[in-house]
Design an enzyme around this catalytic site. Structure first.
Site, mmCIF file in Angstrom:
data_model
loop_
_atom_site.group_PDB
_atom_site.id
_atom_site.type_symbol
_atom_site.label_atom_id
_atom_site.label_comp_id
_atom_site.label_asym_id
_atom_site.label_seq_id
_atom_site.Cartn_x
_atom_site.Cartn_y
_atom_site.Cartn_z
ATOM 1 N N GLU A 67 -2.055 8.287 -3.777
ATOM 2 C CA GLU A 67 -2.445 7.929 -5.142
ATOM 3 C C GLU A 67 -3.920 8.306 -5.393
ATOM 4 O OE1 GLU A 67 -3.553 3.249 -4.992
ATOM 5 O OE2 GLU A 67 -1.408 3.667 -4.746
ATOM 6 N N HIS A 93 -1.208 0.860 -9.685
ATOM 7 C CA HIS A 93 -1.967 0.006 -8.756
ATOM 8 C C HIS A 93 -2.734 -1.076 -9.513
ATOM 9 C CE1 HIS A 93 -3.794 0.100 -4.455
ATOM 10 N NE2 HIS A 93 -3.778 -1.140 -4.933
ATOM 11 N N ARG A 95 0.845 -1.187 0.000
ATOM 12 C CA ARG A 95 0.000 0.000 0.000
ATOM 13 C C ARG A 95 0.883 1.240 0.000
ATOM 14 N NH1 ARG A 95 -3.729 -2.340 -1.537
ATOM 15 N NH2 ARG A 95 -5.888 -2.403 -0.813
#
Length: 330
Positions: free
Chosen positions: A267, A285, A238
């Site tokens: 993000e 991602h 993460r």
């Protein structure tokens, strides 16, 4: 009939499953800031299907008193305040397990791309700069026979360790809050070490820990300083687990050789300094982004939503609830 909001664009077959039980409000493709506020879209809804966004907190819950379930198709749930949901009687679920192997594939691919300087060399070729062969042209680091360091040894960490040990003959060391059972360590060919030992001795570090207040900047300037100048770092965990600014500086100064990042602090924004260093592979991602896996994630979230709102064969028993205590006893 209960109304539910699917807060992201979704597979049509998953929407059709939900429509068998609910009135379904969908979210069109497009920039999030073009949509009405979430509280407005949730008006009158009993449930919501989400992913790594939007943020579900006490303020939103107070504005949506009819909400009873928030079901995520992601594994991580740091966008959802589970404690606040529990206090409001809102069931929360995530989607563990179904994306393990796909994410491990991608993590390993990202590590290899960083180690072998694949993106750097592609950019060089596309720019028309390749004119001759040299012995040191984009010479990177070997993966086979090297030392793989896994920070976080849950399902995905173990899957990455298996790939390294069995497929590439890597020596596997790992650090986790708790050690694996000896039989599991033996099967993986993995050895527990302290975090400091992990950082000092690994050739390729792969980070797969969940994000929490305790893991924020788990790898920062001090940790990067312990790593070999020939080492690589890969983050498929993460954003926020790694201090992106410190990492960019270490890459620029070649204090570590390369990095592969699929997740970022804040993000979809990416720290500007990371965009200026050549020795980092950046992806948006997408570690779980195979079509079969994304469909499995969405279907598990739908299973949870259907069950949480008292429908289907598993009514009242969502398969991966994070706070099942909010449910009425059977």
């Amino acid at each position: 009939m209960d109304r539910v909001l699917v807060a992201l664009p979704m597979f049509n077959d998953v929407l059709d499953r939900l429509r068998e039980h609910f009135e379904v409000l969908t979210t069109p493709d497009g920039p999030p800031d073009a949509l009405p506020p979430l509280a407005q879209r949730l008006h009158g809804c009993a449930g919501m299907l989400v992913a790594g966004a939007p943020r579900v907190d006490a303020t939103l819950l107070a504005a949506c008193p009819g909400l009873r379930a928030v079901c995520s198709m992601a594994v991580g749930f740091n966008n959802i305040d589970v404690e606040a949901c529990t206090s409001h009687g809102v069931l929360v679920s995530n989607a563990p397990g179904v994306l393990t192997e796909t994410t491990a594939d991608f993590g390993f691919a990202l590590m290899m791309a960083a180690a072998r300087r694949i993106c750097e060399s592609e950019h060089y070729l596309r720019a028309g700069r390749w004119s001759d062969w040299r012995y040191d042209l984009f010479a990177g680091a070997d993966v086979h026979g090297s030392t793989l360091g896994v920070l976080g040894m849950g399902r995905i960490g173990q899957a990455i360790a298996r790939r390294g040990a069995l497929g590439f003959g890597m020596r596997v060391i790992y650090h986790n809050r708790s050690r694996l059972e000896p039989a599991v360590e033996q099967a993986l060919g993995a050895r527990w070490v302290t975090k400091e030992e992990l950082l000092r001795h690994c050739d390729h570090l792969v980070i797969v820990v969940p994000y929490s207040a305790q893991s924020h900047h788990l790898v920062g300037a001090a940790e990067l300083a312990l790593m070999k100048p020939t080492a690589t770092l890969t983050n498929v965990a993460r954003g926020g687990v790694v201090d992106d600014a410190a990492l960019a500086e270490a890459l620029r100064e070649r204090r570590i050789a390369a990095a592969g990042l699929d997740v970022f602090e804040g993000e979809p924004a990416v720290h500007p300094a990371l965009l200026t260093v050549p020795n980092v592979v950046l992806t948006p991602h997408i570690a779980s982004a195979s079509l079969p896996t994304r469909r499995a994630m969405a279907n598990l979230a739908a299973d949870n939503l259907i069950a949480a709102l008292g429908r289907g064969a598993h009514a009242g028993r969502p398969p991966t609830a994070l706070n099942p205590q909010v449910l009425a006893p059977p």
